[in-house]
Scaffold this motif. Structure first.
Motif, mmCIF file in Angstrom:
data_model
loop_
_atom_site.group_PDB
_atom_site.id
_atom_site.type_symbol
_atom_site.label_atom_id
_atom_site.label_comp_id
_atom_site.label_asym_id
_atom_site.label_seq_id
_atom_site.Cartn_x
_atom_site.Cartn_y
_atom_site.Cartn_z
ATOM 1 N N ARG A 253 37.286 46.204 42.996
ATOM 2 C CA ARG A 253 36.446 44.870 43.083
ATOM 3 C C ARG A 253 37.288 43.959 42.539
ATOM 4 N N ASP A 254 36.613 42.728 42.014
ATOM 5 C CA ASP A 254 37.358 41.467 41.571
ATOM 6 C C ASP A 254 38.480 41.763 40.460
ATOM 7 N N GLU B 73 41.717 42.582 38.731
ATOM 8 C CA GLU B 73 43.223 42.476 39.118
ATOM 9 C C GLU B 73 43.662 43.981 38.808
#
Length: 234
Positions: free
Chosen positions: A122-123, A125
């Motif tokens: 997902r978002d 890193e």
């Protein structure tokens, strides 16, 4: 009794039981066994619930004639699910929640599928220092790791996201064989699940990916290998 409820809903929906059972890949002899009181496994139960768009516990309760009313109470629903599973303890082991692969294993999975690893997270890193060779499961082929992922219940948003992204890769590879939504619906995959998977405008938190039973049905119905479904190559 399961058999009575099945026959009842078939009559209400004008569906013939024998062709329905055969369309699920089962012998019509199952109807006789269920009539005599044999239990039904959870996979078949879920397929029937999806087909008729009713809660699973419909098949274990005496409902009044007329429209089916679904109890929205979370506590009541969970109690019913628990009672069903308690009656079929042999199926609980196959419904264990999945655990997110390690970063190294995610890299191996991404390389096998020929996608960037960022596609599967997902978002958050993805760490630059992750290396596929650091995998603790290096002896397990990536294909088997993926099939294991698809055979587990989602343990959280990240795991569900991973399952959905793998499912969308599968849909892309099926499209190359001219297998689209209508054909998948024809083999009795969940219409609601397919609607959501094909709707790219939906937030993926609201989508559920394929499970392993779905992959088995697709493989058998269209004579496709798991390797092709995952990579587009046999």
């Amino acid at each position: 009794m399961f058999y009575d409820q099945l026959i009842r809903i078939c009559k209400e929906r004008n569906v013939k039981p024998t062709p329905l059972i055969k369309s699920l890949g089962l012998s019509s002899g199952n109807l006789k066994r269920w009539q005599e009181g044999a239990t039904v496994n959870s996979d078949i139960l879920m397929k029937l619930a999806d087909y008729f768009d009713v809660p699973v516990d419909y098949f274990f309760e005496e409902y009044n004639k007329g429209d089916i009313e679904i109890d929205d109470s979370a506590e009541s629903s969970m109690t019913k699910v628990y009672n069903v599973l308690k009656s079929h303890p042999d199926h609980i082991a196959s419904m264990l929640s999945g655990k997110m692969p390690s970063n190294a294993d995610l890299l191996r999975i991404a390389e096998y599928l020929n996608y960037s690893v960022e596609y599967f997270v997902r978002d958050d890193e993805f760490p630059d220092n992750a290396k596929a060779e650091d995998s603790l499961l290096g002896s397990i082929p990536p294909k088997d790791m993926i099939l294991n992922i698809m055979g587990k219940l989602s343990s959280g948003e990240a795991f569900n996201f991973l399952q959905v992204r793998i499912s969308k890769i599968i849909l892309s590879n099926l499209a190359r064989k001219n297998i689209h939504k209508e054909k998948l619906e024809s083999i009795l995959l969940s219409k609601r699940k397919l609607d959501n998977l094909f709707d790219n405008s939906l937030n993926e938190d609201k989508v559920i990916g394929f499970n392993f039973s779905d992959l088995v049905r697709i493989s058998e119905a269209f004579n496709l290998s798991y390797s092709y479904m995952l990579t587009g190559k046999d």
